[in-house]
Design an enzyme around this catalytic site. Structure first.
Site, PDB file in Angstrom:
ATOM      1  N   ASP A   1       0.802  -1.223   0.000  1.00 11.07           N
ATOM      2  CA  ASP A   1       0.000   0.000   0.000  1.00 11.07           C
ATOM      3  C   ASP A   1       0.835   1.274   0.000  1.00 11.07           C
ATOM      4  OD1 ASP A   1      -2.186  -1.690   0.100  1.00 11.07           O
ATOM      5  OD2 ASP A   1      -2.282  -1.647   2.285  1.00 11.07           O
TER       6      ASP A   1
ATOM      7  N   LYS B   1       1.803   2.218  -5.122  1.00 13.07           N
ATOM      8  CA  LYS B   1       2.339   1.689  -6.385  1.00 13.07           C
ATOM      9  C   LYS B   1       1.406   2.008  -7.560  1.00 13.07           C
ATOM     10  CE  LYS B   1       2.394  -2.369  -4.389  1.00 13.07           C
ATOM     11  NZ  LYS B   1       2.120  -2.011  -2.990  1.00 13.07           N
TER      12      LYS B   1
ATOM     13  N   LYS C   1      -0.755   4.418  -8.018  1.00 15.03           N
ATOM     14  CA  LYS C   1      -0.691   5.821  -8.429  1.00 15.03           C
ATOM     15  C   LYS C   1       0.539   6.079  -9.295  1.00 15.03           C
ATOM     16  CE  LYS C   1       0.618  10.363  -7.178  1.00 15.03           C
ATOM     17  NZ  LYS C   1       0.509  11.622  -6.483  1.00 15.03           N
TER      18      LYS C   1
ATOM     19  N   ASN D   1      -5.365 -10.044  -3.810  1.00 11.54           N
ATOM     20  CA  ASN D   1      -5.044  -9.486  -2.487  1.00 11.54           C
ATOM     21  C   ASN D   1      -4.593  -8.034  -2.621  1.00 11.54           C
ATOM     22  OD1 ASN D   1      -2.751 -10.416  -3.821  1.00 11.54           O
ATOM     23  ND2 ASN D   1      -1.734 -11.209  -2.010  1.00 11.54           N
TER      24      ASN D   1
ATOM     25  N   GLY E   1      -4.566  -4.125  -3.863  1.00 12.25           N
ATOM     26  CA  GLY E   1      -5.532  -3.067  -4.138  1.00 12.25           C
ATOM     27  C   GLY E   1      -4.728  -1.841  -4.513  1.00 12.25           C
ATOM     28  N   HIS E   2      -4.702  -1.513  -5.792  1.00 12.88           N
ATOM     29  CA  HIS E   2      -3.880  -0.400  -6.276  1.00 12.88           C
ATOM     30  C   HIS E   2      -4.792   0.750  -6.685  1.00 12.88           C
ATOM     31  CE1 HIS E   2      -0.299  -3.288  -7.262  1.00 12.88           C
ATOM     32  NE2 HIS E   2      -0.668  -3.314  -6.001  1.00 12.88           N
ATOM     33  N   THR E   3      -4.655   1.870  -5.976  1.00 11.01           N
ATOM     34  CA  THR E   3      -5.570   2.991  -6.175  1.00 11.01           C
ATOM     35  C   THR E   3      -4.991   4.027  -7.136  1.00 11.01           C
ATOM     36  OG1 THR E   3      -6.135   2.660  -3.857  1.00 11.01           O
ATOM     37  CG2 THR E   3      -7.032   4.624  -4.907  1.00 11.01           C
TER      38      THR E   3
ATOM     39  N   THR F   1      -5.990 -11.602   3.304  1.00 15.03           N
ATOM     40  CA  THR F   1      -7.134 -10.915   2.686  1.00 15.03           C
ATOM     41  C   THR F   1      -8.229 -11.930   2.322  1.00 15.03           C
ATOM     42  OG1 THR F   1      -6.172 -11.157   0.481  1.00 15.03           O
ATOM     43  CG2 THR F   1      -5.637  -9.132   1.677  1.00 15.03           C
TER      44      THR F   1
ATOM     45  N   ARG G   1       2.613 -28.496  -7.707  1.00 11.00           N
ATOM     46  CA  ARG G   1       2.365 -28.951  -9.085  1.00 11.00           C
ATOM     47  C   ARG G   1       0.944 -29.462  -9.304  1.00 11.00           C
ATOM     48  NH1 ARG G   1       7.591 -32.274  -8.293  1.00 11.00           N
ATOM     49  NH2 ARG G   1       6.574 -32.226  -6.268  1.00 11.00           N
TER      50      ARG G   1
ATOM     51  N   GLN H   1       1.992  -5.941  -3.257  1.00 13.45           N
ATOM     52  CA  GLN H   1       2.448  -6.062  -1.863  1.00 13.45           C
ATOM     53  C   GLN H   1       3.749  -5.265  -1.667  1.00 13.45           C
ATOM     54  OE1 GLN H   1       1.412  -9.406  -3.427  1.00 13.45           O
ATOM     55  NE2 GLN H   1      -0.517  -8.466  -2.918  1.00 13.45           N
TER      56      GLN H   1
ATOM     57  N   ALA I   1      -7.426  -0.909   0.718  1.00 13.98           N
ATOM     58  CA  ALA I   1      -8.128  -0.729  -0.563  1.00 13.98           C
ATOM     59  C   ALA I   1      -8.856  -2.009  -0.978  1.00 13.98           C
ATOM     60  CB  ALA I   1      -7.133  -0.312  -1.646  1.00 13.98           C
TER      61      ALA I   1
ATOM     62  N   LYS J   1       3.111  10.202   0.102  1.00 13.80           N
ATOM     63  CA  LYS J   1       2.271  10.648   1.208  1.00 13.80           C
ATOM     64  C   LYS J   1       2.976  11.574   2.185  1.00 13.80           C
ATOM     65  CE  LYS J   1      -1.376   7.877   1.900  1.00 13.80           C
ATOM     66  NZ  LYS J   1      -2.298   6.747   2.127  1.00 13.80           N
TER      67      LYS J   1
ATOM     68  N   VAL K   1       2.618  14.127  -3.150  1.00 15.83           N
ATOM     69  CA  VAL K   1       2.044  15.005  -2.125  1.00 15.83           C
ATOM     70  C   VAL K   1       0.516  14.990  -2.118  1.00 15.83           C
ATOM     71  CG1 VAL K   1       4.056  16.517  -1.936  1.00 15.83           C
ATOM     72  CG2 VAL K   1       2.359  16.978  -3.708  1.00 15.83           C
TER      73      VAL K   1
HETATM   74  P1  GDP Z   1      -0.740   0.415  -3.541  1.00 13.39           P
HETATM   75  O1  GDP Z   1      -1.336  -0.866  -3.089  1.00 13.39           O
HETATM   76  O2  GDP Z   1       0.732   0.475  -3.312  1.00 13.39           O
HETATM   77  O3  GDP Z   1      -1.098   0.785  -4.958  1.00 13.39           O
HETATM   78  O4  GDP Z   1      -1.361   1.546  -2.610  1.00 13.39           O
HETATM   79  P2  GDP Z   1      -2.922   1.680  -2.173  1.00 13.39           P
HETATM   80  O5  GDP Z   1      -3.684   2.194  -3.325  1.00 13.39           O
HETATM   81  O6  GDP Z   1      -3.390   0.432  -1.526  1.00 13.39           O
HETATM   82  O7  GDP Z   1      -2.794   2.731  -1.005  1.00 13.39           O
HETATM   83  C1  GDP Z   1      -2.279   3.995  -1.196  1.00 13.39           C
HETATM   84  C2  GDP Z   1      -3.347   5.007  -0.791  1.00 13.39           C
HETATM   85  O8  GDP Z   1      -2.747   6.267  -0.646  1.00 13.39           O
HETATM   86  C3  GDP Z   1      -4.428   5.179  -1.847  1.00 13.39           C
HETATM   87  O9  GDP Z   1      -5.620   5.510  -1.206  1.00 13.39           O
HETATM   88  C4  GDP Z   1      -3.909   6.353  -2.668  1.00 13.39           C
HETATM   89  O10 GDP Z   1      -4.951   7.064  -3.320  1.00 13.39           O
HETATM   90  C5  GDP Z   1      -3.279   7.193  -1.602  1.00 13.39           C
HETATM   91  N1  GDP Z   1      -2.119   7.987  -2.010  1.00 13.39           N
HETATM   92  C6  GDP Z   1      -1.144   7.691  -2.906  1.00 13.39           C
HETATM   93  N2  GDP Z   1      -0.200   8.653  -2.907  1.00 13.39           N
HETATM   94  C7  GDP Z   1      -0.585   9.575  -2.002  1.00 13.39           C
HETATM   95  C8  GDP Z   1      -0.016  10.786  -1.522  1.00 13.39           C
HETATM   96  O11 GDP Z   1       1.066  11.213  -1.903  1.00 13.39           O
HETATM   97  N3  GDP Z   1      -0.710  11.446  -0.545  1.00 13.39           N
HETATM   98  C9  GDP Z   1      -1.900  11.010  -0.061  1.00 13.39           C
HETATM   99  N4  GDP Z   1      -2.495  11.725   0.890  1.00 13.39           N
HETATM  100  N5  GDP Z   1      -2.461   9.863  -0.484  1.00 13.39           N
HETATM  101  C10 GDP Z   1      -1.807   9.161  -1.433  1.00 13.39           C
HETATM  102  P1  IMO Z   2      -0.930  -4.091  -2.313  1.00 14.96           P
HETATM  103  O1  IMO Z   2      -0.467  -4.629  -3.653  1.00 14.96           O
HETATM  104  C1  IMO Z   2      -0.994  -4.608   1.996  1.00 14.96           C
HETATM  105  C2  IMO Z   2      -1.134  -8.715   3.522  1.00 14.96           C
HETATM  106  C3  IMO Z   2      -2.386  -9.166   4.225  1.00 14.96           C
HETATM  107  C4  IMO Z   2      -1.811 -10.193   5.183  1.00 14.96           C
HETATM  108  C5  IMO Z   2      -0.709 -10.834   4.365  1.00 14.96           C
HETATM  109  C6  IMO Z   2      -1.116 -12.119   3.676  1.00 14.96           C
HETATM  110  O2  IMO Z   2      -2.207  -3.366  -2.353  1.00 14.96           O
HETATM  111  O3  IMO Z   2       0.187  -3.349  -1.655  1.00 14.96           O
HETATM  112  P2  IMO Z   2      -2.679 -12.764   1.634  1.00 14.96           P
HETATM  113  O4  IMO Z   2      -4.043 -12.316   1.260  1.00 14.96           O
HETATM  114  O5  IMO Z   2      -1.634 -12.446   0.621  1.00 14.96           O
HETATM  115  O6  IMO Z   2      -2.651 -14.186   2.070  1.00 14.96           O
HETATM  116  O7  IMO Z   2      -2.311 -11.921   2.968  1.00 14.96           O
HETATM  117  O8  IMO Z   2      -0.340  -9.888   3.389  1.00 14.96           O
HETATM  118  N1  IMO Z   2      -1.347  -8.163   2.158  1.00 14.96           N
HETATM  119  C7  IMO Z   2      -1.258  -6.872   1.854  1.00 14.96           C
HETATM  120  N2  IMO Z   2      -1.057  -5.786   2.631  1.00 14.96           N
HETATM  121  N3  IMO Z   2      -1.103  -4.457   0.676  1.00 14.96           N
HETATM  122  C8  IMO Z   2      -1.271  -5.524  -0.133  1.00 14.96           C
HETATM  123  O9  IMO Z   2      -1.236  -5.437  -1.483  1.00 14.96           O
HETATM  124  C9  IMO Z   2      -1.405  -6.804   0.463  1.00 14.96           C
HETATM  125  N4  IMO Z   2      -1.609  -8.045  -0.018  1.00 14.96           N
HETATM  126  C10 IMO Z   2      -1.563  -8.872   1.030  1.00 14.96           C
HETATM  127  O10 IMO Z   2      -3.014  -8.101   4.879  1.00 14.96           O
HETATM  128  O11 IMO Z   2      -1.215  -9.533   6.265  1.00 14.96           O
HETATM  129 MG    MG Z   3      -2.875  -1.537  -1.843  1.00 17.64          MG
END
Ligand code: GDP
Ligand code: IMO
Ligand code: MG
Length: 420
Positions: free
Chosen positions: A13, A16, A18, A38, A40-42, A129, A143, A222, A297, A329, A410
């Protein structure tokens, strides 16, 4: 050409999605190399927010190809829902997307196995997840997996049934009896939907693209601290999230990798169980959660928050061979009077900067304090415009890690990105 890799350096999280979206105009191909639903890329732009789980984060750009690599595990049901919710139209997504024949499939019973296994762990649960990730990768390693390429087999249903019967025997052991009928109907419908998409030998496809001078960006899911080998085992995911995972997850020889972009938050978060040395259970942690909107996410769970952990960051940089750092962030820290960074741990009474085998063995954390800033930085468009305190903070990280911070984010929107 060489393939650039973008991956998370913390517990996921980091932002990535973005950044992949921001960088996509510089590339012809974006390829996801591991993980599954698992993730969630926002991505935010034009006032809209999109959360991607399986589809690479370059999908919103015209004339770009997105590849789901062999290292990814695909749940057809999630895939279908995701395609239908993108707001692009199925045909448009079809034109922009290629799926590796070697990617594995998540079956309905994988999700049931995930739930049964987690329930059996009780207090020691991973905090998965529950998307079926662990069981799908388990079948891959033993396998027994089903792959996208198998969907073309005439005997696919029988092949599927053999796997299900194995799963049912395990589920019975857990005392888990579930009616599969509705789940299977939905899954097989979704499989038909998936079959309409273009499948490829992604390894050859990427090889040809690189030979033709095309630029390819590998997108990780992840983060390094969730890597199956180098993360906080067993509180990890079931794939290699590190740079080497891009080689095995796409079919790239190590010598063909170029830049490694390492993404980290200006602080730290973790969702799920497991050690998190700098975690804050106080008002500062709550403030990060509130201002950073730190809720998963994929699952909506509140994320645990804490200060930046420099030994862990340096470890991730080492394991991945990071060439450029992207700090995300920074805006969330605006208004904190003091910002802290953990620069070393105390283990067995001694100060050390190396990560111990088990992070639960850390007895104490040694922090360095920085002055905070109290202004809105979300509209800053160059590094020079940032408050001096933030510049000091970034300068310290660059000096300690020896890697330049070349993107400073930012705000969540595409436009809130400072480059250079
Ligand atoms: P990812 O899994 O690495 O793609 O990240 P996520 O999408 O799960 O979580 C990142 C969160 O931070 C999302 O809600 C984004 O919209 C938000 N985000 C990304 N960059 C920034 C930033 O620079 N500032 C703020 N405030 N939010 C951000
Ligand atoms: P992104 O790509 C944050 C965490 C779960 C749990 C552990 C194992 O959005 O960064 P799983 O479902 O893989 O068996 O869970 O890994 N986890 C994540 N935490 N961001 C993720 O993906 C994650 N994918 C799995 O919360 O602790
Ligand atoms: Mg995520």
């Amino acid at each position: 050409m060489k393939i650039d890799i973008l991956l998370g350096l913390q517990w996921g999280d980091e932002g990535k999605g973005k950044i992949v979206d921001v960088l996509t105009p510089q590339y012809e191909i974006v390829a996801r190399f591991q993980g599954g639903p698992n993730a969630g890329h926002t991505i935010e732009f034009n006032g809209a927010k999109h959360v991607l789980h399986l589809i690479p984060s370059g999908i919103f750009h015209k004339d770009k190809i997105n590849i789901i690599g062999n290292g990814v595990v695909i749940d057809p049901v999630v895939f279908r829902r995701e395609v239908e919710s993108l707001g692009l139209g199925t045909e448009e997504v079809r034109e922009r997307l290629l799926i590796s024949l070697k990617a594995h499939l998540i079956m309905p019973t994988h999700k049931l196995l995930d739930a049964a296994h987690e329930a059996s762990l009780g207090e020691a649960k991973i905090g998965s997840t529950l998307r079926g990730i662990g069981p799908a990768y388990t079948d891959k390693a033993s396998r027994n997996g089903l792959r996208v390429g198998d969907l073309l087999r005439k005997d696919f249903r029988e092949f599927y049934r053999t796997r299900v019967n194995d799963h049912l025997r395990i589920l019975q052991g857990y005392g888990y009896i579930n009616d599969l009928k509705a789940l299977e109907e939905e899954w097989f419908d979704a499989v038909e939907f998936l079959k309409k998409f273009n499948t490829v030998n992604a390894d050859y496809h990427i090889d040809m693209a690189l030979r033709a001078g095309k630029r390819v960006l590998a997108e990780g899911a992840q983060g390094t601290m969730l890597d199956i080998d180098f993360g906080t085992y067993p509180y990890v995911t079931s794939s290699n999230t590190v740079a080497a995972g891009a080689c095995t997850g796409l079919g790239i020889a190590p010598g063909r990798t170029g830049d490694v972009f390492g993404i980290f938050k200006a602080y730290c978060t973790r969702v799920g169980s497991g050690p998190f040395p700098t975690e804050l259970d106080d008002a500062d942690g709550q403030r990060m959660r509130d201002l950073g909107n730190e809720y998963g996410a994929t699952t909506g769970r509140p994320r645990r928050c804490g200060w930046l952990d420099l030994p862990a960051l340096k470890y991730a940089i080492m394991i991945n061979g990071v060439t450029q750092l992207f700090m995300m962030k920074a805006d969330v820290l605006s208004g904190f009077s003091e910002i802290k960074v953990c620069h070393s741990y105390t283990v067995e009474g001694k100060e050390q900067t190396e990560l111990p085998y088990c992070l639960y063995d850390i007895e104490g954390l040694n922090y360095r304090s920085f002055r905070g800033w109290d202004c809105d930085i979300t509209r800053c468009s160059s590094r020079e415009e940032l408050p001096v305190e933030l510049k000091e903070y970034i300068g310290f990280i660059e000096k300690e890690t020896g890697v330049p911070v070349t993107i400073i984010s930012v705000g969540p929107d595409r436009s809130a990105t400072i480059r250079g």
